[in-house]
Design an enzyme around this catalytic site. Structure first.
Site, PDB file in Angstrom:
ATOM      1  N   TYR A   1     -39.318 -24.018 -17.439  1.00  0.00           N
ATOM      2  CA  TYR A   1     -39.802 -23.282 -16.467  1.00  0.00           C
ATOM      3  C   TYR A   1     -40.733 -22.280 -17.064  1.00  0.00           C
ATOM      4  O   TYR A   1     -41.500 -21.664 -16.146  1.00  0.00           O
ATOM      5  CB  TYR A   1     -38.493 -22.530 -16.049  1.00  0.00           C
ATOM      6  CG  TYR A   1     -37.656 -23.415 -15.007  1.00  0.00           C
ATOM      7  CD1 TYR A   1     -38.014 -24.483 -14.280  1.00  0.00           C
ATOM      8  CD2 TYR A   1     -36.613 -22.514 -14.301  1.00  0.00           C
ATOM      9  CE1 TYR A   1     -37.159 -25.240 -13.670  1.00  0.00           C
ATOM     10  CE2 TYR A   1     -35.827 -23.344 -13.160  1.00  0.00           C
ATOM     11  CZ  TYR A   1     -36.022 -24.701 -13.070  1.00  0.00           C
ATOM     12  OH  TYR A   1     -35.304 -25.274 -11.995  1.00  0.00           O
ATOM     13  N   GLY A   2     -40.714 -21.887 -18.366  1.00  0.00           N
ATOM     14  CA  GLY A   2     -41.207 -20.992 -18.829  1.00  0.00           C
ATOM     15  C   GLY A   2     -42.771 -20.910 -18.833  1.00  0.00           C
ATOM     16  O   GLY A   2     -43.427 -20.201 -18.932  1.00  0.00           O
TER      17      GLY A   2
ATOM     18  N   ASP B   1     -29.345 -24.338 -14.635  1.00  0.00           N
ATOM     19  CA  ASP B   1     -30.291 -23.921 -15.550  1.00  0.00           C
ATOM     20  C   ASP B   1     -31.318 -25.006 -15.410  1.00  0.00           C
ATOM     21  O   ASP B   1     -31.294 -26.198 -15.085  1.00  0.00           O
ATOM     22  CB  ASP B   1     -30.013 -23.780 -16.955  1.00  0.00           C
ATOM     23  CG  ASP B   1     -30.784 -23.433 -18.074  1.00  0.00           C
ATOM     24  OD1 ASP B   1     -31.724 -22.463 -17.632  1.00  0.00           O
ATOM     25  OD2 ASP B   1     -30.801 -24.151 -19.191  1.00  0.00           O
ATOM     26  N   SER B   2     -32.466 -25.024 -16.262  1.00  0.00           N
ATOM     27  CA  SER B   2     -33.590 -25.872 -16.276  1.00  0.00           C
ATOM     28  C   SER B   2     -33.559 -27.099 -17.209  1.00  0.00           C
ATOM     29  O   SER B   2     -33.799 -28.005 -17.243  1.00  0.00           O
ATOM     30  CB  SER B   2     -34.670 -25.155 -16.923  1.00  0.00           C
ATOM     31  OG  SER B   2     -34.581 -24.399 -17.832  1.00  0.00           O
TER      32      SER B   2
ATOM     33  N   CYS C   1     -33.292 -15.679 -23.204  1.00  0.00           N
ATOM     34  CA  CYS C   1     -33.282 -17.109 -22.685  1.00  0.00           C
ATOM     35  C   CYS C   1     -32.035 -17.786 -23.060  1.00  0.00           C
ATOM     36  O   CYS C   1     -31.446 -17.661 -24.081  1.00  0.00           O
ATOM     37  CB  CYS C   1     -34.591 -17.699 -23.336  1.00  0.00           C
ATOM     38  SG  CYS C   1     -34.566 -19.583 -23.005  1.00  0.00           S
ATOM     39  N   THR C   2     -31.328 -18.366 -21.938  1.00  0.00           N
ATOM     40  CA  THR C   2     -30.012 -18.982 -22.270  1.00  0.00           C
ATOM     41  C   THR C   2     -29.897 -20.153 -23.240  1.00  0.00           C
ATOM     42  O   THR C   2     -28.970 -20.442 -23.763  1.00  0.00           O
ATOM     43  CB  THR C   2     -29.418 -19.526 -20.982  1.00  0.00           C
ATOM     44  OG1 THR C   2     -30.229 -20.325 -20.490  1.00  0.00           O
ATOM     45  CG2 THR C   2     -28.986 -18.225 -20.163  1.00  0.00           C
ATOM     46  N   HIS C   3     -31.075 -20.774 -23.568  1.00  0.00           N
ATOM     47  CA  HIS C   3     -31.073 -21.580 -24.732  1.00  0.00           C
ATOM     48  C   HIS C   3     -30.908 -21.243 -26.129  1.00  0.00           C
ATOM     49  O   HIS C   3     -30.533 -21.831 -26.841  1.00  0.00           O
ATOM     50  CB  HIS C   3     -32.758 -22.295 -24.682  1.00  0.00           C
ATOM     51  CG  HIS C   3     -32.772 -23.416 -23.552  1.00  0.00           C
ATOM     52  ND1 HIS C   3     -33.222 -23.184 -22.369  1.00  0.00           N
ATOM     53  CD2 HIS C   3     -32.854 -24.731 -23.698  1.00  0.00           C
ATOM     54  CE1 HIS C   3     -32.940 -24.315 -21.679  1.00  0.00           C
ATOM     55  NE2 HIS C   3     -32.944 -25.240 -22.493  1.00  0.00           N
TER      56      HIS C   3
ATOM     57  N   CYS D   1     -30.022 -18.847 -16.101  1.00  0.00           N
ATOM     58  CA  CYS D   1     -31.318 -18.884 -16.591  1.00  0.00           C
ATOM     59  C   CYS D   1     -32.090 -17.671 -16.274  1.00  0.00           C
ATOM     60  O   CYS D   1     -32.087 -17.295 -15.166  1.00  0.00           O
ATOM     61  CB  CYS D   1     -31.965 -19.961 -15.938  1.00  0.00           C
ATOM     62  SG  CYS D   1     -33.879 -20.241 -16.282  1.00  0.00           S
ATOM     63  N   ASN D   2     -32.556 -17.278 -17.383  1.00  0.00           N
ATOM     64  CA  ASN D   2     -33.230 -15.767 -17.285  1.00  0.00           C
ATOM     65  C   ASN D   2     -34.643 -15.994 -16.362  1.00  0.00           C
ATOM     66  O   ASN D   2     -34.978 -15.093 -15.592  1.00  0.00           O
ATOM     67  CB  ASN D   2     -33.601 -15.057 -18.766  1.00  0.00           C
ATOM     68  CG  ASN D   2     -32.368 -14.663 -19.414  1.00  0.00           C
ATOM     69  OD1 ASN D   2     -32.130 -13.539 -19.625  1.00  0.00           O
ATOM     70  ND2 ASN D   2     -31.811 -15.760 -19.831  1.00  0.00           N
ATOM     71  N   THR D   3     -35.265 -16.802 -16.630  1.00  0.00           N
ATOM     72  CA  THR D   3     -36.669 -17.283 -16.040  1.00  0.00           C
ATOM     73  C   THR D   3     -36.392 -17.271 -14.556  1.00  0.00           C
ATOM     74  O   THR D   3     -36.932 -16.437 -13.897  1.00  0.00           O
ATOM     75  CB  THR D   3     -37.066 -18.390 -16.708  1.00  0.00           C
ATOM     76  OG1 THR D   3     -37.122 -18.419 -18.092  1.00  0.00           O
ATOM     77  CG2 THR D   3     -38.723 -18.618 -16.007  1.00  0.00           C
TER      78      THR D   3
HETATM   79  N1  DGL Z   1     -32.883 -21.321 -19.952  1.00  0.00           N
HETATM   80  C1  DGL Z   1     -34.124 -20.814 -19.711  1.00  0.00           C
HETATM   81  C2  DGL Z   1     -34.062 -19.219 -19.413  1.00  0.00           C
HETATM   82  O1  DGL Z   1     -32.932 -18.730 -19.768  1.00  0.00           O
HETATM   83  C3  DGL Z   1     -35.582 -21.101 -19.800  1.00  0.00           C
HETATM   84  C4  DGL Z   1     -36.062 -22.337 -20.440  1.00  0.00           C
HETATM   85  C5  DGL Z   1     -37.262 -23.036 -19.766  1.00  0.00           C
HETATM   86  O2  DGL Z   1     -38.431 -22.679 -20.131  1.00  0.00           O
HETATM   87  O3  DGL Z   1     -37.046 -23.677 -18.825  1.00  0.00           O
HETATM   88  O4  DGL Z   1     -35.127 -18.579 -19.301  1.00  0.00           O
END
Ligand code: DGL
Length: 266
Positions: free
Chosen positions: A45-46, A13-14, A191-193, A77-79
């Site tokens: 990453y977003g 993940d990021s 978003c996994t966060h 990570c979805n992104t």
């Molecule tokens: N955890 C990441 C996701 O699932 C994104 C967080 C980021 O912006 O880096 O999209």
């Protein structure tokens, strides 16, 4: 035999978001050795472009799989997944499991027919999400909202810092302010966060709203792809960061709770 059995699952993940996926994996495969990679040098990453994310993620995962020899890579990570999954599959030979917004189960859960989706700004504009919506939620209303503040909030929360509930309130208000938004009964945490701050989000949205994320489905997919494989942990699981930062030590309790007892910088 023990060589193959100790091959790790690499979870990427990021930042700390992928720990929400790791928790689901631990529940079903507690013996699996894991290397958790946080590209904190690239976080968030977003706000980045598609080209930058695709190049960064495939480059990093290429180098990491060469060095770390995982049995499977999970992009938690979805992104990164909605943008770079195809590019990463082109360069890696190991099985890859991605994370995509849980629109399909959300469509099955909603009673009002109005689904909210919280993700990064990059995720919510992806054609990948358009396709999931067309395939699984064509007869529903899907309202998407990009909420970078929640990534910051989850990172702070896992470092043990007090978090301002206002960011969660703004996320809820932003979705509800869209046409039809007052009828949202199901929210996709894309978003996994975000599952890491589910309590704060639960308070912001109130009791009438249910949340859904992809973690359990991802864990099941990993179980099926590793069916019949042996697992043996020969050393404590590792958390790997792409940049050293003074506050990484603040993450130690959250990493230990996730079963990551060693930390290193890649
Ligand atoms: N955890 C990441 C996701 O699932 C994104 C967080 C980021 O912006 O880096 O999209």
């Amino acid at each position: 035999m023990s060589g193959a059995a100790s091959k790790p699952i690499l979870m990427f993940d990021s930042g700390v978001g992928g720990l929400s996926v790791l928790a689901a994996l631990r529940a079903v495969l507690p013996a699996a050795p894991v290397i958790y990679v946080a590209d904190n040098a690239g976080l968030p990453y977003g706000g980045k472009s598609e080209a930058e994310i695709a190049a960064r993620v495939s480059g990093l995962l290429g180098r990491m799989t060469e060095r770390l020899r995982p049995r499977l890579v999970c992009i938690a990570c979805n992104t990164a997944s909605t943008i770079a999954l195809a590019a990463v599959r082109d360069v890696l030979e190991v099985p890859i499991v991605g994370t995509v917004p849980a629109i399909k189960p959300a469509a099955a859960m909603t009673r009002t027919g109005v689904i909210g989706l919280l993700g990064t700004e990059a995720t919510i504009r992806q054609g990948y999400v358009d396709r999931l919506e067309a395939q699984f939620a064509a007869d529903k209303i899907l309202l998407r909202h990009g909420v970078p503040d929640l990534v910051t909030m989850a990172e702070a929360h896992l470092r043990g810092r007090p978090v301002d509930p206002a960011a969660a309130m703004r996320a809820a208000d932003g979705l509800r302010a869209m046409p039809g938004g007052e009828r949202i009964d199901t929210v996709v945490l894309a978003c996994t966060h975000f599952p890491l701050i589910a309590d704060q989000l639960g308070m912001a949205f109130g009791p009438g709203v249910r949340f859904i994320d992809g973690a359990a489905g991802i864990a099941q997919r990993i179980v099926s792809l590793t069916q019949g494989q042996a697992f043996e942990r020969t050393e404590p699981d590792l958390a790997l960061f792409t940049r050293d930062e003074p506050d990484l030590t603040d993450l130690a309790p959250a990493l230990a709770a996730a079963g990551l007892h060693r930390t290193a910088v890649f």
